[in-house]
Design an enzyme around this catalytic site. Sequence first.
Site, PDB file in Angstrom:
ATOM      1  N   THR A   1      -5.696  -8.646  -2.116  1.00  0.00           N
ATOM      2  CA  THR A   1      -5.242  -7.363  -1.598  1.00  0.00           C
ATOM      3  C   THR A   1      -6.391  -6.419  -1.280  1.00  0.00           C
ATOM      4  O   THR A   1      -6.196  -5.418  -0.606  1.00  0.00           O
ATOM      5  CB  THR A   1      -4.316  -6.674  -2.614  1.00  0.00           C
ATOM      6  OG1 THR A   1      -5.051  -6.443  -3.820  1.00  0.00           O
ATOM      7  CG2 THR A   1      -3.089  -7.525  -2.911  1.00  0.00           C
ATOM      8  N   LYS A   2      -7.601  -6.742  -1.784  1.00  0.00           N
ATOM      9  CA  LYS A   2      -8.787  -5.910  -1.584  1.00  0.00           C
ATOM     10  C   LYS A   2      -9.944  -6.796  -1.160  1.00  0.00           C
ATOM     11  O   LYS A   2      -9.989  -7.977  -1.499  1.00  0.00           O
ATOM     12  CB  LYS A   2      -9.154  -5.190  -2.876  1.00  0.00           C
ATOM     13  CG  LYS A   2      -8.087  -4.218  -3.341  1.00  0.00           C
ATOM     14  CD  LYS A   2      -8.472  -3.570  -4.657  1.00  0.00           C
ATOM     15  CE  LYS A   2      -7.334  -2.663  -5.109  1.00  0.00           C
ATOM     16  NZ  LYS A   2      -7.573  -2.107  -6.431  1.00  0.00           N
TER      17      LYS A   2
ATOM     18  N   HIS B   1       4.390  -3.941   7.787  1.00  0.00           N
ATOM     19  CA  HIS B   1       5.372  -2.976   8.263  1.00  0.00           C
ATOM     20  C   HIS B   1       5.167  -1.665   7.523  1.00  0.00           C
ATOM     21  O   HIS B   1       4.660  -1.639   6.400  1.00  0.00           O
ATOM     22  CB  HIS B   1       6.794  -3.498   8.035  1.00  0.00           C
ATOM     23  CG  HIS B   1       7.114  -4.689   8.874  1.00  0.00           C
ATOM     24  ND1 HIS B   1       7.564  -4.576  10.172  1.00  0.00           N
ATOM     25  CD2 HIS B   1       7.016  -6.006   8.623  1.00  0.00           C
ATOM     26  CE1 HIS B   1       7.742  -5.787  10.671  1.00  0.00           C
ATOM     27  NE2 HIS B   1       7.409  -6.682   9.754  1.00  0.00           N
TER      28      HIS B   1
END
Length: 171
Positions: free
Chosen positions: A151-152, A103
């Site tokens: 996250t990467k 979001h």
Amino acid sequence: MFAPQIDVQRHQRSIRNQRLVQELNDQPHDVAETRALVSEITGQSLDESVEIRLPFYTDFGANIKMGKRVYVSNNVMFTDLGGITLADDVLIGPGASLITVNHQFDPEHRHDLDLKPIQVGKRAWIGAKALILPGVTIGENAIVGAGAVVTKSVAANTVVAGVPARVIKTL
């Protein structure tokens, strides 16, 4: 005028697929029956070498692509509106989540979605309860440790673990 038709089609596909996911998870199925139902959900004919353990979860299903000899353990969640591609020989441990949807940060647009695909390279292994976030690519032969939050993107031949995931070893 054309865009709303696409949204209606997507919504109808989503409703149909949610019924199929419920059917898949509510009754016992052998490996071939499971593969056939997931093929119907994804709209892709899955190779006979693909094995998926139940329960299997997806919010949409039509944006999942699987190569050959893919193994998906039980309780895996595919949030696939942004697209998820699993190359040949990928292993996914129990309870892992692959999330392609986020979001927006701006409160005025909080209900708007940002979609970013996830790519998982050949022979990659995603450990139990790992969380792969939007836009991440897992390279060939890479290993994501159990419980890691990725996250990467992860380079090929690399082992990552932890929260957030960090490189702990090169293969």
